[in-house]
Scaffold this motif. Structure first.
Motif, PDB file in Angstrom:
ATOM      1  N   GLU A   1       1.452  -1.137   0.113  1.00 46.68           N
ATOM      2  CA  GLU A   1      -0.080  -0.366  -0.343  1.00 46.68           C
ATOM      3  C   GLU A   1       0.915   1.551   0.217  1.00 46.68           C
ATOM      4  OE1 GLU A   1      -3.234   2.382   2.402  1.00 46.68           O
ATOM      5  OE2 GLU A   1      -2.723   0.742   3.134  1.00 46.68           O
ATOM      6  N   HIS A   2       0.567   1.841  -0.757  1.00 42.72           N
ATOM      7  CA  HIS A   2       1.223   3.110  -1.315  1.00 42.72           C
ATOM      8  C   HIS A   2       1.160   4.275   0.237  1.00 42.72           C
ATOM      9  CE1 HIS A   2       3.480   5.408  -4.365  1.00 42.72           C
ATOM     10  NE2 HIS A   2       4.394   5.802  -3.140  1.00 42.72           N
ATOM     11  N   PRO A   3       1.829   4.935   1.199  1.00 44.53           N
ATOM     12  CA  PRO A   3       1.016   5.842   2.071  1.00 44.53           C
ATOM     13  C   PRO A   3       0.754   7.068   1.163  1.00 44.53           C
ATOM     14  CG  PRO A   3       3.212   5.067   2.555  1.00 44.53           C
ATOM     15  CD  PRO A   3       3.232   4.762   0.999  1.00 44.53           C
ATOM     16  N   GLN A   4      -0.438   8.231   1.970  1.00 41.32           N
ATOM     17  CA  GLN A   4      -0.061   9.546   1.093  1.00 41.32           C
ATOM     18  C   GLN A   4       1.198  10.012   1.901  1.00 41.32           C
ATOM     19  OE1 GLN A   4      -2.797  10.654  -0.088  1.00 41.32           O
ATOM     20  NE2 GLN A   4      -3.724   8.167  -0.682  1.00 41.32           N
ATOM     21  N   THR A   5       1.644   9.784   3.040  1.00 39.29           N
ATOM     22  CA  THR A   5       2.546  10.412   3.357  1.00 39.29           C
ATOM     23  C   THR A   5       3.865   9.941   2.435  1.00 39.29           C
ATOM     24  OG1 THR A   5       3.332   8.735   4.370  1.00 39.29           O
ATOM     25  CG2 THR A   5       2.123  10.545   5.951  1.00 39.29           C
ATOM     26  N   LEU A   6       4.326   9.473   1.448  1.00 33.31           N
ATOM     27  CA  LEU A   6       4.735   9.258   0.789  1.00 33.31           C
ATOM     28  C   LEU A   6       5.675  10.567  -0.440  1.00 33.31           C
ATOM     29  CD1 LEU A   6       7.565   7.906  -0.432  1.00 33.31           C
ATOM     30  CD2 LEU A   6       5.801   6.176  -1.680  1.00 33.31           C
ATOM     31  N   LYS A   7       3.795  10.923  -0.765  1.00 35.32           N
ATOM     32  CA  LYS A   7       3.857  11.985  -1.672  1.00 35.32           C
ATOM     33  C   LYS A   7       4.157  13.453  -1.448  1.00 35.32           C
ATOM     34  CE  LYS A   7       2.509   9.001  -5.738  1.00 35.32           C
ATOM     35  NZ  LYS A   7       3.177   8.771  -6.700  1.00 35.32           N
ATOM     36  N   GLN A   8       5.044  13.964  -1.320  1.00 33.73           N
ATOM     37  CA  GLN A   8       5.073  15.350  -0.992  1.00 33.73           C
ATOM     38  C   GLN A   8       4.319  16.011  -2.549  1.00 33.73           C
ATOM     39  OE1 GLN A   8       8.743  17.920   0.035  1.00 33.73           O
ATOM     40  NE2 GLN A   8       9.862  15.720   0.592  1.00 33.73           N
ATOM     41  N   ASP A   9       3.947  17.946  -2.170  1.00 31.98           N
ATOM     42  CA  ASP A   9       2.711  17.618  -2.907  1.00 31.98           C
ATOM     43  C   ASP A   9       3.519  18.745  -3.151  1.00 31.98           C
ATOM     44  OD1 ASP A   9       0.707  19.303  -4.102  1.00 31.98           O
ATOM     45  OD2 ASP A   9      -0.438  19.155  -2.748  1.00 31.98           O
ATOM     46  N   PHE A  10       4.542  18.532  -4.617  1.00 32.11           N
ATOM     47  CA  PHE A  10       4.754  20.256  -5.225  1.00 32.11           C
ATOM     48  C   PHE A  10       3.878  20.165  -6.884  1.00 32.11           C
ATOM     49  CE2 PHE A  10       8.241  16.912  -4.133  1.00 32.11           C
ATOM     50  CZ  PHE A  10       9.239  18.195  -3.496  1.00 32.11           C
ATOM     51  N   ARG A  11       2.227  19.937  -5.946  1.00 34.67           N
ATOM     52  CA  ARG A  11       1.470  20.354  -7.589  1.00 34.67           C
ATOM     53  C   ARG A  11       0.965  22.258  -7.054  1.00 34.67           C
ATOM     54  NH1 ARG A  11      -3.060  16.017  -5.989  1.00 34.67           N
ATOM     55  NH2 ARG A  11      -2.720  16.753  -4.189  1.00 34.67           N
ATOM     56  N   PRO A  12       0.489  22.845  -8.755  1.00 34.98           N
ATOM     57  CA  PRO A  12       0.651  23.905  -8.252  1.00 34.98           C
ATOM     58  C   PRO A  12      -1.017  23.636  -7.542  1.00 34.98           C
ATOM     59  CG  PRO A  12      -0.189  23.211 -11.099  1.00 34.98           C
ATOM     60  CD  PRO A  12       0.965  22.227  -9.601  1.00 34.98           C
ATOM     61  N   GLU A  13      -1.235  25.420  -6.967  1.00 35.90           N
ATOM     62  CA  GLU A  13      -2.791  25.373  -6.097  1.00 35.90           C
ATOM     63  C   GLU A  13      -3.505  25.997  -7.472  1.00 35.90           C
ATOM     64  OE1 GLU A  13      -2.524  28.714  -3.994  1.00 35.90           O
ATOM     65  OE2 GLU A  13      -0.853  28.121  -3.129  1.00 35.90           O
ATOM     66  N   GLU A  14      -4.376  25.245  -7.189  1.00 33.50           N
ATOM     67  CA  GLU A  14      -6.206  24.962  -8.488  1.00 33.50           C
ATOM     68  C   GLU A  14      -6.358  26.884  -8.698  1.00 33.50           C
ATOM     69  OE1 GLU A  14      -9.793  23.261  -7.150  1.00 33.50           O
ATOM     70  OE2 GLU A  14      -9.048  21.319  -6.417  1.00 33.50           O
ATOM     71  N   LYS A  15      -6.680  27.001 -10.159  1.00 32.47           N
ATOM     72  CA  LYS A  15      -6.454  27.528 -11.027  1.00 32.47           C
ATOM     73  C   LYS A  15      -5.655  29.313 -10.942  1.00 32.47           C
ATOM     74  CE  LYS A  15     -11.902  27.125 -10.514  1.00 32.47           C
ATOM     75  NZ  LYS A  15     -13.067  27.575  -9.665  1.00 32.47           N
ATOM     76  N   THR A  16      -4.566  28.481 -10.565  1.00 30.56           N
ATOM     77  CA  THR A  16      -3.296  29.887 -10.363  1.00 30.56           C
ATOM     78  C   THR A  16      -1.749  29.110 -10.539  1.00 30.56           C
ATOM     79  OG1 THR A  16      -3.947  30.358  -7.857  1.00 30.56           O
ATOM     80  CG2 THR A  16      -1.514  29.990  -8.887  1.00 30.56           C
ATOM     81  N   VAL A  17      -1.527  29.562 -12.221  1.00 32.54           N
ATOM     82  CA  VAL A  17      -0.606  29.090 -13.233  1.00 32.54           C
ATOM     83  C   VAL A  17       0.517  30.319 -13.226  1.00 32.54           C
ATOM     84  CG1 VAL A  17       0.335  28.511 -15.406  1.00 32.54           C
ATOM     85  CG2 VAL A  17      -2.015  27.946 -14.466  1.00 32.54           C
ATOM     86  N   ASP A  18       1.790  30.378 -12.758  1.00 35.50           N
ATOM     87  CA  ASP A  18       2.493  31.326 -12.640  1.00 35.50           C
ATOM     88  C   ASP A  18       3.778  31.198 -13.677  1.00 35.50           C
ATOM     89  OD1 ASP A  18       5.100  33.121 -12.148  1.00 35.50           O
ATOM     90  OD2 ASP A  18       4.987  32.384 -10.178  1.00 35.50           O
ATOM     91  N   PHE A  19       3.228  31.908 -14.998  1.00 31.79           N
ATOM     92  CA  PHE A  19       3.947  32.105 -15.639  1.00 31.79           C
ATOM     93  C   PHE A  19       5.683  32.648 -15.688  1.00 31.79           C
ATOM     94  CE2 PHE A  19      -0.313  31.977 -17.272  1.00 31.79           C
ATOM     95  CZ  PHE A  19      -0.316  31.126 -17.990  1.00 31.79           C
ATOM     96  N   HIS A  20       5.705  32.854 -14.945  1.00 33.78           N
ATOM     97  CA  HIS A  20       6.841  33.077 -14.365  1.00 33.78           C
ATOM     98  C   HIS A  20       8.208  34.208 -15.480  1.00 33.78           C
ATOM     99  CE1 HIS A  20       7.924  30.378 -11.068  1.00 33.78           C
ATOM    100  NE2 HIS A  20       7.612  28.836 -11.616  1.00 33.78           N
ATOM    101  N   GLN A  21       7.614  34.753 -15.990  1.00 35.13           N
ATOM    102  CA  GLN A  21       7.303  35.419 -16.807  1.00 35.13           C
ATOM    103  C   GLN A  21       7.575  35.119 -18.344  1.00 35.13           C
ATOM    104  OE1 GLN A  21      10.083  38.210 -14.877  1.00 35.13           O
ATOM    105  NE2 GLN A  21       8.342  39.412 -14.596  1.00 35.13           N
ATOM    106  N   LEU A  22       8.138  34.366 -18.921  1.00 36.06           N
ATOM    107  CA  LEU A  22       8.306  33.617 -19.662  1.00 36.06           C
ATOM    108  C   LEU A  22       8.233  34.482 -20.729  1.00 36.06           C
ATOM    109  CD1 LEU A  22       7.757  29.563 -18.365  1.00 36.06           C
ATOM    110  CD2 LEU A  22      10.191  31.576 -19.147  1.00 36.06           C
ATOM    111  N   PRO A  23       8.288  34.283 -21.706  1.00 39.93           N
ATOM    112  CA  PRO A  23       7.863  34.527 -23.363  1.00 39.93           C
ATOM    113  C   PRO A  23       6.269  33.683 -23.489  1.00 39.93           C
ATOM    114  CG  PRO A  23      10.128  34.059 -23.772  1.00 39.93           C
ATOM    115  CD  PRO A  23       9.298  33.542 -22.226  1.00 39.93           C
ATOM    116  N   ALA A  24       5.331  34.943 -23.991  1.00 36.56           N
ATOM    117  CA  ALA A  24       3.539  34.313 -24.384  1.00 36.56           C
ATOM    118  C   ALA A  24       3.681  33.283 -24.639  1.00 36.56           C
ATOM    119  CB  ALA A  24       3.005  35.684 -24.620  1.00 36.56           C
TER     120      ALA A  24
END
Length: 484
Positions: free
Chosen positions: A77-100
């Motif tokens: 069984e894969h424990p939930q504590t195994l995976k850290q949450d590196f996902r973005p927050e919902e509806k929030t996208v940081d484009f880091h000022q990259l070209p359009a």
């Protein structure tokens, strides 16, 4: 004794019937598995044909080499504590000022692999073992708390001895050391490096051992990742195994390659991949130190925006494949690919052709001679198809170049362990770093141009000049490219 004689005579008399029943039973069971779990129609048809036309042997080959998916949750069984949450927050996208024009790639990237793009990283290319190995051993020697190392091949040669000694000394001074070796790749050293590490007290584990009496073995599914993380402060990834052959100035069989030293918050994503692999191999959940910013972040050079893209025949399947397709679709000026094996599937090849049709300069460098002759035959068979619509392919004249890099325009780079073939994109567990940075892209582009100076452009005349018997051989082997 009389019973055994009767049984032997009965088996001898009904031998043909037994084989037929066994063949039919195995064929039905195996064919059903192919139909239910194989996605590619041509591959499925080929496997079913082999299973039916090769009694017993065809089914055996399928169960040994045809399985290209595995569920990590199937073992424990894969424990939930195994995976850290590196996902973005919902509806929030940081484009880091990259070209359009790259905003769509960021959106697609989160959909393909929901892991954050993080700023504040530095990625330093290390050319061949002469640069990579001293830096890696120096980091091991500086370690104070924790070292994790994963390698497909860990040769027990003069270079391997240095790594064993450095890791053992770290263990002796109280550093926690975990070394993960692939169950098949370790066979290249006849398991000597594994035994040497254990003898010195270093904790090792094997990822999917080739032989096991307790569970099903998937010898076709290999951990191809190369990871070294030290104290959450430094990490190394790329395509370089632990082998003296990467010391090109002194090796009898030199292998050119490129590795990367990484500092910055993306280290946490790299170490997390190791944590998951170690848990899968051992059932043990380790706690690796998180990245802690230091004075390096105050330096004036612009940091790299990066994230890990992991892939494998498990829940992460096809993520590198789709990341490449998405990035190629954003190309406006150039796509540069350097890989030891270039046998992309039709979808990936179509993406490159579509870019070329838009006027994007697509250039690919492959070895003139790799370490696997029949891979060279398949690539040669595909040259005329690859060159359609203006794609340029070059053959590097070095003994063997194992480098794996992709640069698009002047900002996007893709580095790591992945080759452009079915083995890497379908069957192997891989790790790549997706990077946005003009400086890193420029460094890798200069590296690419240097390699191109020692390479020859493949022309239509070259393709036509191949003898007919070689064309037949090459195209015959090409039929098996999905399995290579």
């Amino acid at each position: 004794m009389h019973i055994f004689e009767v049984l032997f005579r009965w088996v001898d008399f009904h031998f043909v019937t037994i084989i037929v029943v066994l063949h039919v039973s195995l064929s039905i069971m195996t064919s059903l598995h192919v139909l239910l779990f194989k996605e590619n129609e041509r591959t499925s048809l080929a496997w079913i044909g082999l299973v039916i036309l090769s009694p017993v042997v065809g089914s055996l080959f399928y169960w040994l080499f045809g399985i290209n998916r595995i569920k990590r949750l199937a073992r424990k069984e894969h424990p939930q504590t195994l995976k850290q949450d590196f996902r973005p927050e919902e509806k929030t996208v940081d484009f880091h000022q990259l070209p359009a024009n790259w905003h769509s790639a960021i959106v697609a990237g989160y959909a393909i692999h929901p892991v954050n793009y993080v700023a504040g990283n530095r990625v330093a290319p290390l050319i061949n073992g002469e640069m990579a190995y001293p830096a890696m051993i120096e980091s091991i020697d500086r370690a104070q708390h924790y070292i994790v190392l994963s390698s497909y091949i860990f040769d027990y040669d003069s270079l391997g001895h240095q790594f064993v000694d450095a890791l053992a000394k770290a263990h002796e001074r109280g550093v926690i050391v975990n070394v993960l070796l692939d169950g098949v790749g370790i066979g290249y050293s006849w398991h000597k490096s594994d035994r040497a590490l254990k003898k010195r007290g270093v904790k090792t584990a094997r990822f999917l051992p080739a032989i096991s009496l307790t569970s099903t073995r998937f010898i076709n599914l290999r951990n191809h990742r190369k990871i070294l993380c030290v104290d959450g402060a430094e990490a190394y990834i790329g395509g370089m195994n632990v082998s003296k052959d990467n010391l090109v100035m002194s090796s009898k069989h030199p292998i050119d390659d490129i590795h990367f030293k990484v500092t910055g918050p993306v280290i946490d994503q790299i170490s997390q991949v190791f944590i998951e692999d170690w848990f899968f191999a051992t059932g043990e959940l380790i706690e690796f130190p998180l990245y802690c910013p230091d004075t390096q972040t105050s330096r004036g050079d612009k940091p790299v925006i990066a994230r890990v893209v992991q892939d494998g025949p498990d829940e992460y399947h096809d993520r590198i494949h789709w990341t490449l397709i998405s990035a190629i679709g954003c190309a406006q000026k150039s796509v540069k690919v350097m890989t030891p094996y270039f046998i992309p599937d039709q979808t990936l090849m179509t993406s490159l052709h579509a870019a070329a049709l838009r006027g994007v300069l697509v250039e690919i460098i492959v070895p003139e001679h790799s370490n696997i002759p029949f891979i060279d035959w398949v690539m040669e068979a595909n040259f005329s198809r690859i060159m359609e619509h203006g794609i340029r392919i070059y053959k590097n004249k070095r003994p063997f170049d194992h480098s794996k890099i992709v640069m698009i325009d002047d900002i996007w780079s893709f580095i790591g362990s992945t080759n452009w073939d079915a083995r890497s994109l379908e069957f192997n567990f891989e790790i790549n770093l997706e990077c946005f940075d003009v400086g890193l892209n420029k460094q890798l582009t200069e590296f690419f141009l240097q390699k191109k100076q020692n390479a020859s452009l493949v022309t239509e005349n070259d393709v036509r000049a191949v003898p007919s018997y070689k064309k037949v051989r090459n195209n015959l082997v090409r039929l098996f490219s999905p399995y290579l």
